[in-house]
Scaffold this active site. Structure first.
Site, PDB file in Angstrom:
ATOM      1  N   GLY A  26     -31.000  -0.078 -17.366  1.00  0.00           N
ATOM      2  CA  GLY A  26     -31.857   0.142 -15.615  1.00  0.00           C
ATOM      3  C   GLY A  26     -32.856  -0.190 -15.432  1.00  0.00           C
ATOM      4  O   GLY A  26     -32.804  -0.155 -14.450  1.00  0.00           O
TER       5      GLY A  26
ATOM      6  N   GLY B 215     -30.984  -5.168 -19.869  1.00  0.00           N
ATOM      7  CA  GLY B 215     -30.613  -6.186 -19.606  1.00  0.00           C
ATOM      8  C   GLY B 215     -31.756  -7.052 -18.455  1.00  0.00           C
ATOM      9  O   GLY B 215     -32.202  -8.063 -19.087  1.00  0.00           O
ATOM     10  N   ARG B 216     -31.046  -6.375 -17.711  1.00  0.00           N
ATOM     11  CA  ARG B 216     -32.123  -7.448 -16.094  1.00  0.00           C
ATOM     12  C   ARG B 216     -33.678  -7.285 -17.203  1.00  0.00           C
ATOM     13  O   ARG B 216     -34.426  -8.629 -16.583  1.00  0.00           O
ATOM     14  CB  ARG B 216     -32.416  -6.084 -15.005  1.00  0.00           C
ATOM     15  CG  ARG B 216     -32.573  -6.762 -14.249  1.00  0.00           C
ATOM     16  CD  ARG B 216     -32.789  -5.804 -12.822  1.00  0.00           C
ATOM     17  NE  ARG B 216     -32.402  -5.338 -12.689  1.00  0.00           N
ATOM     18  CZ  ARG B 216     -31.197  -6.155 -11.854  1.00  0.00           C
ATOM     19  NH1 ARG B 216     -31.783  -6.843 -11.143  1.00  0.00           N
ATOM     20  NH2 ARG B 216     -30.044  -5.213 -11.752  1.00  0.00           N
TER      21      ARG B 216
ATOM     22  N   CYS C 296     -20.696 -22.603   2.778  1.00  0.00           N
ATOM     23  CA  CYS C 296     -20.464 -21.958   4.524  1.00  0.00           C
ATOM     24  C   CYS C 296     -19.947 -21.057   4.015  1.00  0.00           C
ATOM     25  O   CYS C 296     -18.637 -20.268   4.611  1.00  0.00           O
ATOM     26  CB  CYS C 296     -18.869 -23.598   4.327  1.00  0.00           C
ATOM     27  SG  CYS C 296     -19.256 -24.653   4.968  1.00  0.00           S
ATOM     28  N   GLU C 297     -20.990 -20.187   4.564  1.00  0.00           N
ATOM     29  CA  GLU C 297     -20.661 -18.602   4.636  1.00  0.00           C
ATOM     30  C   GLU C 297     -21.946 -18.356   5.200  1.00  0.00           C
ATOM     31  O   GLU C 297     -23.740 -19.091   4.810  1.00  0.00           O
ATOM     32  CB  GLU C 297     -20.561 -18.443   3.352  1.00  0.00           C
ATOM     33  CG  GLU C 297     -19.734 -17.718   2.634  1.00  0.00           C
ATOM     34  CD  GLU C 297     -18.852 -17.489   3.359  1.00  0.00           C
ATOM     35  OE1 GLU C 297     -19.083 -16.113   4.225  1.00  0.00           O
ATOM     36  OE2 GLU C 297     -17.579 -17.275   3.253  1.00  0.00           O
TER      37      GLU C 297
ATOM     38  N   TYR D  87     -28.638 -11.759 -14.038  1.00  0.00           N
ATOM     39  CA  TYR D  87     -27.323 -11.491 -12.635  1.00  0.00           C
ATOM     40  C   TYR D  87     -27.413 -12.445 -11.608  1.00  0.00           C
ATOM     41  O   TYR D  87     -26.974 -12.561 -10.493  1.00  0.00           O
ATOM     42  CB  TYR D  87     -28.194 -10.012 -12.165  1.00  0.00           C
ATOM     43  CG  TYR D  87     -27.655  -9.157 -12.704  1.00  0.00           C
ATOM     44  CD1 TYR D  87     -25.883  -8.209 -13.742  1.00  0.00           C
ATOM     45  CD2 TYR D  87     -28.399  -8.047 -13.409  1.00  0.00           C
ATOM     46  CE1 TYR D  87     -26.230  -7.818 -14.300  1.00  0.00           C
ATOM     47  CE2 TYR D  87     -28.604  -7.420 -14.266  1.00  0.00           C
ATOM     48  CZ  TYR D  87     -27.761  -6.781 -14.856  1.00  0.00           C
ATOM     49  OH  TYR D  87     -26.941  -5.832 -16.184  1.00  0.00           O
TER      50      TYR D  87
ATOM     51  N   GLU E   1     -30.654   0.018 -23.934  1.00  0.00           N
ATOM     52  CA  GLU E   1     -29.775  -1.256 -23.463  1.00  0.00           C
ATOM     53  C   GLU E   1     -29.398  -2.317 -22.425  1.00  0.00           C
ATOM     54  O   GLU E   1     -29.345  -1.878 -21.022  1.00  0.00           O
ATOM     55  CB  GLU E   1     -27.730  -0.532 -23.004  1.00  0.00           C
ATOM     56  CG  GLU E   1     -27.351   0.374 -23.938  1.00  0.00           C
ATOM     57  CD  GLU E   1     -25.855   0.673 -23.948  1.00  0.00           C
ATOM     58  OE1 GLU E   1     -25.585   0.934 -22.542  1.00  0.00           O
ATOM     59  OE2 GLU E   1     -25.754   1.121 -25.069  1.00  0.00           O
TER      60      GLU E   1
HETATM   61  C1  LIG Z   1     -25.493  -3.430 -16.892  1.00  0.00           C
HETATM   62  C2  LIG Z   1     -25.208  -2.478 -18.688  1.00  0.00           C
HETATM   63  C3  LIG Z   1     -26.207  -2.266 -18.930  1.00  0.00           C
HETATM   64  C4  LIG Z   1     -27.802  -2.779 -18.557  1.00  0.00           C
HETATM   65  O1  LIG Z   1     -28.502  -2.649 -17.313  1.00  0.00           O
HETATM   66  P1  LIG Z   1     -29.684  -3.971 -16.224  1.00  0.00           P
HETATM   67  O2  LIG Z   1     -29.619  -2.942 -15.293  1.00  0.00           O
HETATM   68  O3  LIG Z   1     -29.398  -5.265 -17.259  1.00  0.00           O
HETATM   69  O4  LIG Z   1     -30.692  -3.188 -18.221  1.00  0.00           O
HETATM   70  C5  LIG Z   1     -26.413  -1.395 -19.655  1.00  0.00           C
HETATM   71  N1  LIG Z   1     -25.540  -0.784 -20.006  1.00  0.00           N
HETATM   72  C6  LIG Z   1     -24.540  -0.659 -19.676  1.00  0.00           C
HETATM   73  C7  LIG Z   1     -23.623   0.169 -19.721  1.00  0.00           C
HETATM   74  C8  LIG Z   1     -23.874  -1.575 -18.420  1.00  0.00           C
HETATM   75  O5  LIG Z   1     -22.933  -1.034 -17.943  1.00  0.00           O
END
Ligand SMILES: *Cc1c(COP(=O)(O)O)cnc(C)c1O
Length: 438
Positions: free
Chosen positions: A254, A298-299, A367-368, A396, A296
């Site tokens: 997150g 991601g982004r 086409c939106e 994403y 965890e």
């Molecule tokens: C999506 C997700 C993440 C990653 O979130 P980011 O905002 O991309 O860092 C981590 N853990 C879980 C369980 C998720 O579903």
């Protein structure tokens, strides 16, 4: 080479972004105009050094404050074979959310033991695959899943984390909140006790610890701290009640990335500092053994490393209303603006240093009416054939891409030290038609 401060927007582009001798935007020492010519547009280009630096930043900032912290990359932000390999080289774990991501990671050679599986509606087949491969942890999301897992596991012993929904608002877009009470994700408070009792009573489960994930794109660390308060207090309560020892705690992902020049998220170091401080303080107060920690992200690992290159096509000026600049991609490769109201920055890659003169809307070719990439941005005078580079396209976008309007999904290139390598070719008509019988 123009200094970064002469083009403020370069700050949201990848770390190696610069203006080269030809006056073009270069990333990883590669000329983006040359890449657009070679591979066509839309094209997703990634600065490999930027991704690796982010992986290392998370690892360093957390482990120096809290040794042994596991950094588990969330591949739903950006999924590719080359990415799985890079993440493995950087020593990160993986936090998958589907059987597809799990199978893709395994097929890319990722070590099963370092994969953890979250998700709110896992199927029996997905759980069976996870057990067969012997992955690190199943992150159990709800009671039905827990009961299904106990049946499926049979005589195997399975390591699990229980995903608690702490009921905390992360102050992000509605669609990016996962740890509020009104959410499909995680065990609601009312189910915590039943989940813990059931899991502890199951001979084939090893409850290794607890998990929460508050949301995505956070610019504040308060929601992590409040969630820690809730979850650690509960860990202390079940320590007393059942003698349960929390070996591992995952605080999810997150961490917010920087998409615009003005909205700057706190650095990873600040998140790490605040989170570790609260974790250790609360554990001391509650007389809890400090758990092993997992994060965890991601982004934040990929968002800024990725840039989307588009060719400008039709420009439609509606006097007194708006100027639409349509490019050759759009919601099929990046649905973030229509879905979340996301805001991204752009530069004209063939003259990034040109002066901004006019506010325009960057629209796609789908086409939106809602097919918009950037709602409003001030850019230099544009003409058909210009290459527009949209920053913050690493997370994403590609994983949410579609074949809407029978579009061929874009090619992806990784760049490093002046070398570009194609890590995914553009789709072809063959790709689109081969699943349909004649
Ligand atoms: C999506 C997700 C993440 C990653 O979130 P980011 O905002 O991309 O860092 C981590 N853990 C879980 C369980 C998720 O579903």
């Amino acid at each position: 080479m123009a200094a970064k401060n002469s083009i403020p927007r370069l700050a949201v582009f990848p770390q190696t972004a610069e203006v080269n001798k030809k006056g073009n935007l270069a990333i990883g020492g590669c000329d983006t105009i040359a890449l657009a010519e070679e591979y066509g547009t839309p094209l997703y280009v990634f600065d490999e050094a930027d991704i690796r630096n982010r992986c290392r930043e998370f690892k360093e900032e957390f482990t120096k404050r809290y040794p042994g912290t596991i950094v588990s990359y969330s591949p739903k932000a950006f999924t590719a074979r080359a990415m799985f390999k890079l993440v493995a080289e950087e020593g990160l774990d993986l936090d998958v959310v589907s059987g597809g991501e799990l199978a893709f990671a395994l097929a890319s050679g990722f070590a099963a033991k370092k994969i953890h599986f979250a998700g709110n509606n896992k199927s029996g087949e997905e759980l069976e695959l996870a057990l067969r491969e012997g992955i690190g942890h199943i992150v159990v999301d709800n009671l039905p899943e827990l009961n299904m897992l106990i049946k499926i596991a049979g005589r195997k012993k399975v390591d699990i984390l229980l995903r608690l929904n702490p009921g905390i608002d992360p102050h992000t877009h509605q669609y990016n909140k996962t740890g509020i009470a009104d959410s499909k994700f995680g065990l609601p408070k009312a189910d915590w006790d039943e989940a813990v009792q059931t899991a502890l009573a199951a001979d084939n489960l090893n409850v290794d610890g607890l998990h929460f994930h508050v949301g995505s794109g956070l610019f504040e660390y308060e929601p992590y701290l409040k969630s820690l308060d809730e979850v650690l207090a509960y860990a202390a309560a079940i320590r007393q009640k059942y003698g349960f020892r929390m070996n591992l705690l995952s605080i999810g992902g997150g961490f917010g990335a920087q998409y615009t020049v003005d909205a700057v998220p706190p650095p990873v170091a600040s998140f790490a500092g605040a989170i570790i401080e609260r974790l250790t303080t609360r554990c001391r107060e509650l007389k809890l053994e400090t758990p092993k920690l997992m994060i965890e992200p991601g982004r934040k690992i990929v968002a800024q490393a990725g840039v989307a290159l588009y060719t400008v096509g039709v420009i439609k000026n509606i006097p007194g209303i708006r100027t639409y600049v349509s490019v050759d991609g759009g919601m099929g490769d990046n649905i973030r603006q229509p879905m979340y109201g996301a805001v991204q920055e752009a530069l004209v890659a063939n003259r990034p240093a040109a002066k901004d003169t006019r506010t325009v809307t960057i629209s796609g070719k789908y086409c939106e009416a809602g097919d918009v990439l950037i709602k409003e941005i001030k850019l230099p005078e544009l003409k058909a054939g210009d290459i527009l580079a949209i920053a913050g396209s690493g997370a994403y976008c590609v994983p949410m891409s579609s074949n809407y309007n029978a579009a061929f999904r874009p090619a992806i290139v990784f760049m490093k030290d002046g070398r570009a390598r194609l890590i995914r070719r553009r789709e072809t008509l063959e790709d689109l038609t081969r699943r349909d019988p004649d």
